[in-house]
Design a protein around this motif. Structure first.
Motif, PDB file in Angstrom:
ATOM      1  N   HIS A 173       0.562  -1.487  -0.312  1.00  0.00           N
ATOM      2  CA  HIS A 173      -0.088  -0.310   0.194  1.00  0.00           C
ATOM      3  C   HIS A 173       1.045   0.860  -0.116  1.00  0.00           C
ATOM      4  O   HIS A 173       1.934   1.385   0.570  1.00  0.00           O
ATOM      5  CB  HIS A 173      -0.955  -0.080   1.167  1.00  0.00           C
ATOM      6  CG  HIS A 173      -1.918   0.830   0.905  1.00  0.00           C
ATOM      7  ND1 HIS A 173      -1.849   2.205   1.663  1.00  0.00           N
ATOM      8  CD2 HIS A 173      -3.644   1.171   1.441  1.00  0.00           C
ATOM      9  CE1 HIS A 173      -3.605   3.005   1.901  1.00  0.00           C
ATOM     10  NE2 HIS A 173      -4.047   1.824   0.499  1.00  0.00           N
ATOM     11  N   PRO A 174       0.425   2.449  -0.815  1.00  0.00           N
ATOM     12  CA  PRO A 174       1.452   3.473  -0.728  1.00  0.00           C
ATOM     13  C   PRO A 174       1.560   3.868   0.739  1.00  0.00           C
ATOM     14  O   PRO A 174       2.676   4.375   0.385  1.00  0.00           O
ATOM     15  CB  PRO A 174       0.566   4.367  -1.600  1.00  0.00           C
ATOM     16  CG  PRO A 174      -0.465   3.939  -2.016  1.00  0.00           C
ATOM     17  CD  PRO A 174      -0.727   2.236  -1.607  1.00  0.00           C
ATOM     18  N   LEU A 175       0.449   4.414   1.223  1.00  0.00           N
ATOM     19  CA  LEU A 175       0.853   3.988   2.869  1.00  0.00           C
ATOM     20  C   LEU A 175       1.907   3.641   4.367  1.00  0.00           C
ATOM     21  O   LEU A 175       2.045   4.244   4.237  1.00  0.00           O
ATOM     22  CB  LEU A 175      -0.568   4.135   3.833  1.00  0.00           C
ATOM     23  CG  LEU A 175      -1.130   5.798   2.541  1.00  0.00           C
ATOM     24  CD1 LEU A 175      -2.431   5.811   4.306  1.00  0.00           C
ATOM     25  CD2 LEU A 175      -0.695   7.738   3.130  1.00  0.00           C
ATOM     26  N   ALA A 176       1.833   2.485   3.619  1.00  0.00           N
ATOM     27  CA  ALA A 176       3.009   0.960   3.521  1.00  0.00           C
ATOM     28  C   ALA A 176       5.069   2.016   3.815  1.00  0.00           C
ATOM     29  O   ALA A 176       5.496   1.499   4.698  1.00  0.00           O
ATOM     30  CB  ALA A 176       3.011   0.470   3.719  1.00  0.00           C
ATOM     31  N   VAL A 189      -8.985   7.109   2.571  1.00  0.00           N
ATOM     32  CA  VAL A 189      -9.579   5.738   1.926  1.00  0.00           C
ATOM     33  C   VAL A 189      -9.719   4.218   2.946  1.00  0.00           C
ATOM     34  O   VAL A 189     -10.459   4.538   4.096  1.00  0.00           O
ATOM     35  CB  VAL A 189      -7.874   5.557   2.991  1.00  0.00           C
ATOM     36  CG1 VAL A 189      -7.758   3.696   4.087  1.00  0.00           C
ATOM     37  CG2 VAL A 189      -6.554   6.202   2.742  1.00  0.00           C
ATOM     38  N   PRO A 190     -10.361   2.787   1.793  1.00  0.00           N
ATOM     39  CA  PRO A 190     -11.582   2.615   2.764  1.00  0.00           C
ATOM     40  C   PRO A 190     -11.139   1.460   4.502  1.00  0.00           C
ATOM     41  O   PRO A 190     -10.450   1.077   4.101  1.00  0.00           O
ATOM     42  CB  PRO A 190     -11.425   1.501   1.417  1.00  0.00           C
ATOM     43  CG  PRO A 190      -9.993   1.674   1.127  1.00  0.00           C
ATOM     44  CD  PRO A 190      -9.760   2.782   1.108  1.00  0.00           C
ATOM     45  N   PHE A 191     -11.786   1.304   4.952  1.00  0.00           N
ATOM     46  CA  PHE A 191     -11.342   0.866   6.594  1.00  0.00           C
ATOM     47  C   PHE A 191     -12.079  -0.207   6.446  1.00  0.00           C
ATOM     48  O   PHE A 191     -13.319  -0.190   6.180  1.00  0.00           O
ATOM     49  CB  PHE A 191     -11.535   1.873   7.362  1.00  0.00           C
ATOM     50  CG  PHE A 191     -10.736   3.432   6.911  1.00  0.00           C
ATOM     51  CD1 PHE A 191      -9.343   2.648   8.034  1.00  0.00           C
ATOM     52  CD2 PHE A 191     -11.052   4.066   7.248  1.00  0.00           C
ATOM     53  CE1 PHE A 191      -8.567   3.673   7.944  1.00  0.00           C
ATOM     54  CE2 PHE A 191      -9.972   5.402   7.270  1.00  0.00           C
ATOM     55  CZ  PHE A 191      -8.571   5.246   7.752  1.00  0.00           C
ATOM     56  N   ILE A 192     -11.539  -1.623   7.023  1.00  0.00           N
ATOM     57  CA  ILE A 192     -12.207  -2.561   7.528  1.00  0.00           C
ATOM     58  C   ILE A 192     -11.889  -2.544   8.964  1.00  0.00           C
ATOM     59  O   ILE A 192     -10.906  -2.415   9.591  1.00  0.00           O
ATOM     60  CB  ILE A 192     -11.123  -3.727   7.241  1.00  0.00           C
ATOM     61  CG1 ILE A 192     -11.120  -3.644   5.774  1.00  0.00           C
ATOM     62  CG2 ILE A 192     -11.540  -5.160   7.496  1.00  0.00           C
ATOM     63  CD1 ILE A 192     -10.522  -4.330   4.861  1.00  0.00           C
ATOM     64  N   LEU A 193     -13.265  -2.346  10.153  1.00  0.00           N
ATOM     65  CA  LEU A 193     -12.710  -2.237  11.553  1.00  0.00           C
ATOM     66  C   LEU A 193     -14.157  -3.502  11.622  1.00  0.00           C
ATOM     67  O   LEU A 193     -14.442  -4.039  10.769  1.00  0.00           O
ATOM     68  CB  LEU A 193     -13.794  -1.005  12.027  1.00  0.00           C
ATOM     69  CG  LEU A 193     -13.390   0.769  12.336  1.00  0.00           C
ATOM     70  CD1 LEU A 193     -12.960   0.593  11.138  1.00  0.00           C
ATOM     71  CD2 LEU A 193     -14.057   1.141  12.445  1.00  0.00           C
ATOM     72  N   ALA A 194     -13.627  -4.587  12.864  1.00  0.00           N
ATOM     73  CA  ALA A 194     -13.805  -5.110  13.792  1.00  0.00           C
ATOM     74  C   ALA A 194     -15.512  -4.379  14.286  1.00  0.00           C
ATOM     75  O   ALA A 194     -15.453  -3.085  14.036  1.00  0.00           O
ATOM     76  CB  ALA A 194     -13.617  -5.710  14.900  1.00  0.00           C
TER      77      ALA A 194
END
Lengths: 296, 296
Positions: A173-176, A189-194
């Motif tokens: 990922h670019p931010l990495a 940015v698309p987020f994945i959360l519990a």
DNA sequence: GGAACACATGGAACTTCGCCATTTTATCTA
DNA sequence: TAGATAAAATGGCGAAGTTCCATGTGTTCC
């Protein structure tokens, strides 16, 4: 028939002398003689042969002696068992925990508790925080390892791990590439959360990060556990938010980064009913506190 | 701490209701409550959680309950053991016997006694009559199977076998041809007897047969047991005098004959100290009497 | 044969156990 | 919300049982 009679009998049988036995029992000889007589009458068996000068056991008395000792031993064992259980050395402990607790703190606590209190049987249930609160209030678990807040005045909580959450990104990922991520970088940015059930505190805290900026995060996916979040991240679906301890779920396709100036507090707490009197609980709580303070 | 407390506790634990428990214990509720309180205070453990309306066991109480039941069970077992021992169902019995008793009566008595009282351990000692008397007086044996008289007022005897003695002859001896032997036939016959120690009564009775005739018997040999007497007879040394039960010592070279009109009484008696209180003894004596009367 | 020892017996005092009456508190119901 | 009811706790009283002291009685030892 009372315990006294057994103890009196054993003492006289050991001394074969009413006077000395009475001294050992811190009483005088006449009541001792009378008690033995009454006891013999009650069970209908002569236990001693006495001829005014010498005392000896009858056959029945000889067979009775070891049994009487067994009675006294059993009494002591019974009282000892009660006292140990009272001190929490015997017992049962039903523990609820959120899945993320298994990554770090739970195994070491359980291991240590088992070592010190090997006679307490432990039952573990993986439950979400709200389910744990319900289970605590319904007396189905003694202890919860959950994420505050619990929102009930009947429940006592103590934080045991003041960790932090981090962003997890696909390694390409670019931010990495950045060491620290700025909050502005997270626009679009698309987020994945519990899902919020899993850890309402963290979910809400994440959202509140964006109160001071002019955008809201785009949550594209909710997962039912953190392992699943990491899986979706490595599949390139988006950027995840996970507790820092989840870094132990090694995944070479994923890297972890903090947001500069915006720490995401990830508190894990021990929770139990204030009115719960299970002695094993007290020990578990104090042991857990000790372990956590040692680690600091 | 008394047995009462354990019983009270168990009852309340079973009912979980002080009123009902009190009814079962045939007492009223207030003293029961007080006794439980005192007991809890004494052992330093709360056994019940009570909130004026409901009663339940604490963790310690739950662990204590089976132990308390064990205490009561052990008490009953102890008393039961004493009572059984008192009835002679448990115990030890040391029996002395003369060698000739083994030919007939002793094995069947022992077999039957063992069947009825399997938990009494039996020790057998082959001893001569005088040795048995000494052993009885010295408390080394409980029972003697011997040949009267014993000559001590401390010893009780009961005849258990009123058998007869017989003459044993080599089968080719002239007198062996006769069915009944006349006392006159015995003039000049060489006799073999067991020594007087073995059975003084029989020895003396044999000699007294000859009070009414004008000769005394010629004793050429004394033996230390009846088996030896029979052996010497078959070797042709002389004519033996043996208890009729010795016929069971089959020896084809020897025949047995009675003396006409002069029966030789051969009484075997049970002997025991009058002051012996071993409960197993009473049973042995009464069983032996029953067996002997059955056989008649 | 007398002295000392050791268990049994009898009576008085104290402890404590159990009953009764009452209080307190929690739950149920109107 | 308040009264009714149920159940455990509390307090006072009488009775029973346990203990102590003094004494009796039978054994053993010198």
């Amino acid at each position: 028939m009372e315990l006294r009679h057994f103890i009196y009998f054993i003492t006289v049988a050991e001394e074969l002398h009413f006077g000395r036995a009475a001294t050992r029992l811190q009483m005088t000889q006449p009541p001792l003689s009378k008690q033995i007589q009454q006891f013999e009458e009650e069970i209908g068996v002569a236990l001693f042969k006495r001829n005014k000068r010498h005392v000896e056991l009858t056959t029945a008395g000889e067979f009775f002696l070891p049994e009487a000792r067994e009675v006294v031993a059993q009494v002591h064992q019974a009282v000892d068992t009660a006292q140990r259980a009272h001190r929490g050395e015997f017992g049962r402990l039903v523990i609820g925990f959120v899945g993320s607790a298994t990554y770090d703190i739970l195994p070491s606590i359980i291991r240590e508790y088992r070592r010190i209190f090997p006679h307490v049987s432990i039952k573990l249930h993986e439950l979400s925080t709200p389910d744990q609160v319900a289970a605590l209030l319904g007396d189905r678990i003694d202890i919860g390892l959950l994420h505050p807040p619990v929102g009930s005045s009947l429940i006592e909580t103590t934080p045991i791990e003041r960790g932090y959450a981090a962003l997890s990104l696909p390694k390409n990922h670019p931010l990495a590439k950045k060491e620290k991520i700025q909050i502005e970088d997270l626009r679009d940015v698309p987020f994945i959360l519990a899902s919020r059930d899993i850890w309402p505190g963290l979910y809400d805290e994440f959202l509140s990060l964006f109160k001071n900026v002019d955008f809201t995060p785009k949550i594209v996916q909710e997962a039912t556990e953190y392992q699943m979040v990491v899986g979706l991240v490595s599949a390139g679906i988006g950027v995840g938010v996970v507790p820092a301890t989840a870094e132990k779920l090694f995944n070479l396709e994923v890297v972890y980064r903090d947001i500069d100036h915006y720490p995401l507090k990830a508190v894990l707490s021990l929770a139990y009913l204030k009115r719960n009197t299970n002695p094993a609980l007290k020990n578990f709580v104090s042991l857990t506190k000790r372990i956590c303070s040692d680690e600091r």
